[in-house]
Design an enzyme around this catalytic site. Structure first.
Site, short mmCIF file in Angstrom:
data_model
loop_
_atom_site.label_atom_id
_atom_site.label_comp_id
_atom_site.label_asym_id
_atom_site.label_seq_id
_atom_site.Cartn_x
_atom_site.Cartn_y
_atom_site.Cartn_z
CG ASP A 134 -1.13 6.63 -1.34
OD1 ASP A 134 -1.29 6.65 -2.56
OD2 ASP A 134 -1.05 5.58 -0.67
CG HIS B 162 -1.32 8.14 -6.12
ND1 HIS B 162 -2.14 7.15 -5.60
CD2 HIS B 162 -2.10 8.80 -7.03
CE1 HIS B 162 -3.32 7.21 -6.17
NE2 HIS B 162 -3.33 8.21 -7.03
N GLY C 136 -8.38 7.20 -0.73
CA GLY C 136 -8.63 8.08 0.39
C GLY C 136 -8.20 7.50 1.73
CG PHE C 137 -9.89 6.64 4.41
CD1 PHE C 137 -9.48 7.32 5.54
CD2 PHE C 137 -10.91 7.17 3.64
CE1 PHE C 137 -10.08 8.51 5.92
CE2 PHE C 137 -11.53 8.36 4.00
CZ PHE C 137 -11.10 9.04 5.14
N GLY C 138 -6.38 3.85 3.76
CA GLY C 138 -5.73 2.55 3.67
C GLY C 138 -6.59 1.46 4.28
N GLY C 139 -6.22 0.20 4.03
CA GLY C 139 -6.88 -0.92 4.66
C GLY C 139 -8.21 -1.35 4.07
CG MET D 86 -5.00 10.03 -4.65
SD MET D 86 -5.33 8.74 -3.42
CE MET D 86 -3.74 8.63 -2.65
N GLY E 25 0.24 -1.61 1.34
CA GLY E 25 0.49 -0.90 2.59
C GLY E 25 0.40 -1.79 3.80
#
Length: 220
Positions: free
Chosen positions: A33, A64, A140-143, A66, A195
């Site tokens: 990412d 990817h 924008g953010f994992g999890g 972004m 992830g």
């Protein structure tokens, strides 16, 4: 079925070891990412990280972007070792020339659609891409938690592929765990980015094997 561990969830202090761990896991792709702090409110990896990691793995590098201005990044990432470059349909009139540029660099082309964006915006480009990425969280953010309202988009992508006789892959990314991978596979996805669930497992290989089995079972 393709399983693609997302490097965003790896241990950044041991990226080389993490890539080697992914390479031995049985996963086919490594998902990277790339965030610019503009298109999404976060910053991640640059081309030099990809270049440094490329010799450590024979995995397919799924990059990817972004990013607000991917045109300035296509060639650097292509040269760094990307096998496929994904751009976003939200870039509007820039999408067609970006697809052409990625093709000219000899790389496969992916097109991503964010959760708030209508999947119909991707329809004009289906003949020109190798992969359609349905984002199942806001990027924008994992999890983050999986957004179930995105499942109809996956179904639509599968219907278009069948109707048009195309062979683009249908990828999902965001909140993919052992439950949601089943839901996505049942809806028509065949490529799964994960992830936290994968890199957070003690045995990445066992987690990849389990995720693949769950996805295959959901398709029967």
């Amino acid at each position: 079925m393709i399983i693609a561990p997302s490097l965003l969830a790896a241990n950044y202090g041991s990226l080389a070891k993490e890539v080697k761990r992914a390479s031995k896991s049985g996963a086919e792709w490594l998902h990277l990412d790339i965030m610019d702090g503009h298109f999404v409110p976060n910053i991640s990896f640059g081309p030099e990280i990809v270049r440094a990691l490329r010799p450590m793995s024979k995995m397919f590098f799924d990059v990817h972007l972004m990013c607000s201005k991917p045109e300035i990044l296509l060639e650097p990432f292509a040269k760094a070792g990307a096998d496929q470059i994904i751009i976003h349909v939200e870039l509007g009139e820039h999408v067609a020339p970006l697809i052409w540029k990625i093709r000219s660099l000899g790389k496969k082309v992916g097109l991503a659609v964010n959760p708030p964006t209508a999947i119909a915006l991707a329809q004009p480009y289906l003949n020109d891409i190798d992969l359609l990425l349905v984002m199942t969280v806001n990027p924008g953010f994992g999890g983050q938690s999986f957004i179930y309202e995105c499942l109809p988009k996956i179904q639509q992508a599968r219907e278009w592929r069948k109707e048009k006789g195309l062979d683009y892959r249908i990828e999902v990314d965001g909140g993919i765990n052992f439950q949601t991978v089943s839901d996505c596979a049942h809806a028509g996805a065949d490529t799964f980015v994960s992830g936290t669930t994968l890199f957070g497992s003690r045995s990445l290989k066992a987690a990849v094997t389990k995720m693949r089995k769950v996805a295959q079972t959901a398709c029967r």
